[in-house]
Each structure stands twice: as structure tokens, then as C-alpha cells.
Design an enzyme around this catalytic site. Sequence first.
Site, PDB file in Angstrom:
ATOM      1  N   THR A  28       0.868  -1.032  -0.079  1.00  9.98           N
ATOM      2  CA  THR A  28      -0.202  -0.198  -0.135  1.00  9.98           C
ATOM      3  C   THR A  28       0.962   1.355  -0.141  1.00  9.98           C
ATOM      4  O   THR A  28       1.700   1.284   0.640  1.00  9.98           O
ATOM      5  CB  THR A  28      -0.870  -0.005   1.202  1.00  9.98           C
ATOM      6  OG1 THR A  28      -1.617   1.408   1.254  1.00  9.98           O
ATOM      7  CG2 THR A  28      -0.137  -0.192   2.462  1.00  9.98           C
ATOM      8  N   ASP A  29       0.375   2.402  -0.392  1.00 13.03           N
ATOM      9  CA  ASP A  29       1.112   3.529  -0.453  1.00 13.03           C
ATOM     10  C   ASP A  29       1.157   4.350   0.774  1.00 13.03           C
ATOM     11  O   ASP A  29       1.819   4.998   1.337  1.00 13.03           O
ATOM     12  CB  ASP A  29       0.411   4.746  -1.443  1.00 13.03           C
ATOM     13  CG  ASP A  29      -1.045   4.822  -1.061  1.00 13.03           C
ATOM     14  OD1 ASP A  29      -1.500   4.309  -0.151  1.00 13.03           O
ATOM     15  OD2 ASP A  29      -1.878   5.821  -1.760  1.00 13.03           O
ATOM     16  N   GLU A  30       0.307   3.699   1.753  1.00 16.08           N
ATOM     17  CA  GLU A  30       0.272   4.190   3.213  1.00 16.08           C
ATOM     18  C   GLU A  30       1.566   4.083   3.928  1.00 16.08           C
ATOM     19  O   GLU A  30       1.931   4.435   4.750  1.00 16.08           O
ATOM     20  CB  GLU A  30      -0.761   3.556   3.970  1.00 16.08           C
ATOM     21  CG  GLU A  30      -2.346   3.907   3.362  1.00 16.08           C
ATOM     22  CD  GLU A  30      -3.491   3.706   4.270  1.00 16.08           C
ATOM     23  OE1 GLU A  30      -3.299   3.834   5.744  1.00 16.08           O
ATOM     24  OE2 GLU A  30      -4.553   3.226   4.046  1.00 16.08           O
ATOM     25  N   TYR A  42      -1.599  -0.222  10.950  1.00 15.83           N
ATOM     26  CA  TYR A  42      -2.059  -0.926   9.707  1.00 15.83           C
ATOM     27  C   TYR A  42      -0.715  -0.760   8.702  1.00 15.83           C
ATOM     28  O   TYR A  42      -0.095  -1.888   8.039  1.00 15.83           O
ATOM     29  CB  TYR A  42      -3.289  -0.532   8.973  1.00 15.83           C
ATOM     30  CG  TYR A  42      -3.159  -1.197   7.383  1.00 15.83           C
ATOM     31  CD1 TYR A  42      -3.161  -2.116   6.912  1.00 15.83           C
ATOM     32  CD2 TYR A  42      -3.486   0.158   6.782  1.00 15.83           C
ATOM     33  CE1 TYR A  42      -3.294  -2.352   5.678  1.00 15.83           C
ATOM     34  CE2 TYR A  42      -3.364  -0.102   5.134  1.00 15.83           C
ATOM     35  CZ  TYR A  42      -3.248  -1.216   4.840  1.00 15.83           C
ATOM     36  OH  TYR A  42      -3.216  -1.687   3.548  1.00 15.83           O
ATOM     37  N   LYS A  81       2.319  -3.286   7.113  1.00 20.11           N
ATOM     38  CA  LYS A  81       2.492  -3.432   5.930  1.00 20.11           C
ATOM     39  C   LYS A  81       3.920  -3.023   5.372  1.00 20.11           C
ATOM     40  O   LYS A  81       4.571  -3.694   4.534  1.00 20.11           O
ATOM     41  CB  LYS A  81       1.502  -2.586   5.045  1.00 20.11           C
ATOM     42  CG  LYS A  81       0.117  -2.964   4.992  1.00 20.11           C
ATOM     43  CD  LYS A  81      -0.056  -4.603   4.591  1.00 20.11           C
ATOM     44  CE  LYS A  81      -0.086  -4.623   3.038  1.00 20.11           C
ATOM     45  NZ  LYS A  81      -0.159  -5.916   2.569  1.00 20.11           N
TER      46      LYS A  81
END
Length: 326
Positions: free
Chosen positions: A135-137, A162, A166
Site C-alpha cells: 500500500t502507499d500508506e 496498519y 505492511k
Amino acid sequence: MLKGSDFKYKKLFVTGGAGFIGTNFINMLLDEGLCEVVCFDKLTYAANLLALEHNLSRKHFTFIKGDISSPSDVKTALEETVPDCIVNFAAETHVDRSIDSSAAFIRTNVLGTATLLDTARKILGDQVRFHQISTDEVYGDLPIDSEQSFTETSPLEPSNPYAASKASADLLVLSYVRTHGMNVTVSRCCNNYGAYQHAEKLIPHSVKQTLNGESIEIYGNGKNVREWIYAPDHCRAVLEILQNGRVGEIYNVGSGQLVSNIELAHRILSILNASPDRINFVPDRPGHDRKYHVNATKLSTELGFSPASDFIYTLTQTVKSYIPMS
């Protein structure tokens, strides 16, 4: 478009295949006859096996219920199916839930990824293809008014449990290239929308609230910006990375379609012919990221991929697809 005879892998082991993006990915593979598919999924609350039901009678599709955090589950499944490629979609993904309790996110996203990697090496060998869906997060956020975007070499600065789980999984996957010579890649995608997304996510949740006569709840002032990509476009990008991506590389997957949360809410209300006033601002969540925007130049220049879907049209179709859910 790839044909089955052109795709280099014969059997894909897709973890989290009954989830939102995994379902879109599996349907694409099978509808186009690209390869055999094994769907390995724990069937948590976010899974939707009904979205894969039409595949159950296909001879090239196998469903196995299992947990990526369980070495015995993974070992049994890999020994029975012997895939030549693993794509790991399996993850706990809801940020609010990670803020309430991070344990499940560490177990699935970090320990589960480690279990997949170690078990795959032992059973299938170091050269088995492994792709990690991220994810870009993991990059953290940008200022609202920033013109910058995150590249694959941007530092990892996750803002919530979260995203941290990741980021941890990404680093673990990439370490197996140098340590074991494994054939791995990682993709980091912006926000997805499309069919089969769980009702807790922003778009389907907003549709449900509107259809129930409620106001759409928006955190803070609604100015937080997200980059949105249609799930089938994301799936195409993953397919291209599997086919032509370089070992040990990270590929950002983006669309360039930046939309504030308040603008998205207004678009949803407009599609549903609801009053633009039906928005309720609620207290912001802890550590709420301001803006996500990834630079997907590497994916475009190296692999020739760019999203093909029109945002307004596909968002409209997506919103309408959730109407029966209400």
C-alpha cells in the site's frame, strides 16, 4: 492483452483471494484463461466467497480455506497444489480497526507473510515467484498543498499500525532476495474502488449511509486527499509486474486521480441524486494522513503500464453496484 499461452506462470496461489482486490484479480485471471488459480483464504469478516461462486465449477479453479499465519495450513495447501507463483493479497486492512487493536494486523500482515515466505521456500524452492501486495500508506503522508509524490525510494514513515505492519512485511519480503535469492517483487498501490469492497470502506459505507437516509460521515474537515484507482486497473498492473517485473524491485501503482474526501462524498451524493447537504463531519481519527500520492513513472516506463479506466464512469458504476447491498 495477455493470452493464456503468453503468461509465464501456469498456476497462481492467490492468498486473500476472497477479499475485495483478490476477487477482482482471480476473476480476471479465470475469465481470460491465463492460468490455473488456487484461492487460499481464511474467510474473515471482510471476505466474500459469493463473489467467486461462479468459479467453483471451473476446472482451473481451486478454493482452500486456510490461514497464512498457520504453517500447517500453508504447508498442506502448497504441497497439494504446487504452484509456480504466489501472490499475497491476504491482509488486515482497515485503519480504524488497527488503531483500536494492532494484534491481528501484526499476526496476519507480518507473521503471515513470514510464514508464506518460509514455507514456500521449503516446499517450492527459492526460485518460486512471490509477489507482495502492499500500500502507499507505508510512505506516510504529504502536506495537503504539496506538489510532491512518493517514489519507490521514498523513506517509509507509516502513520498507523496498519501501515506499519505492511511496511514491515515489505521489508521482510525484500530481505529474502539478498538472503535467499528469492524471486520477489512488491507493489504499492493507492486507494482502490470497485465491485466487492467490504461495507466498512469509505465508498460502499457512504453509499449505504445515503440509501438508509443517513448523512455521510467524514473525518475532520474532509480536506484529506486520496489517490484512487479502479480495482481492475490495479489487477492489470499486478499482472504486468508478474510478467515483466524485475526481481527484488518495488513498483508504485497509481492513477494520478487525486480527490479530497469531501469531494468524493459530494460525487457519491450526486450519483445517488441525494442532497449535497447530507454530510456529517465527525472528530478526526488519530494520526489521520493528510494526502497520498504515488509516482508511478517506474511502472509506466519500465513495464509500459498505465490505468485505462475513466474515473467518473467507473465511480458511477461502482456506486450503483452497491445499491442492492442496502
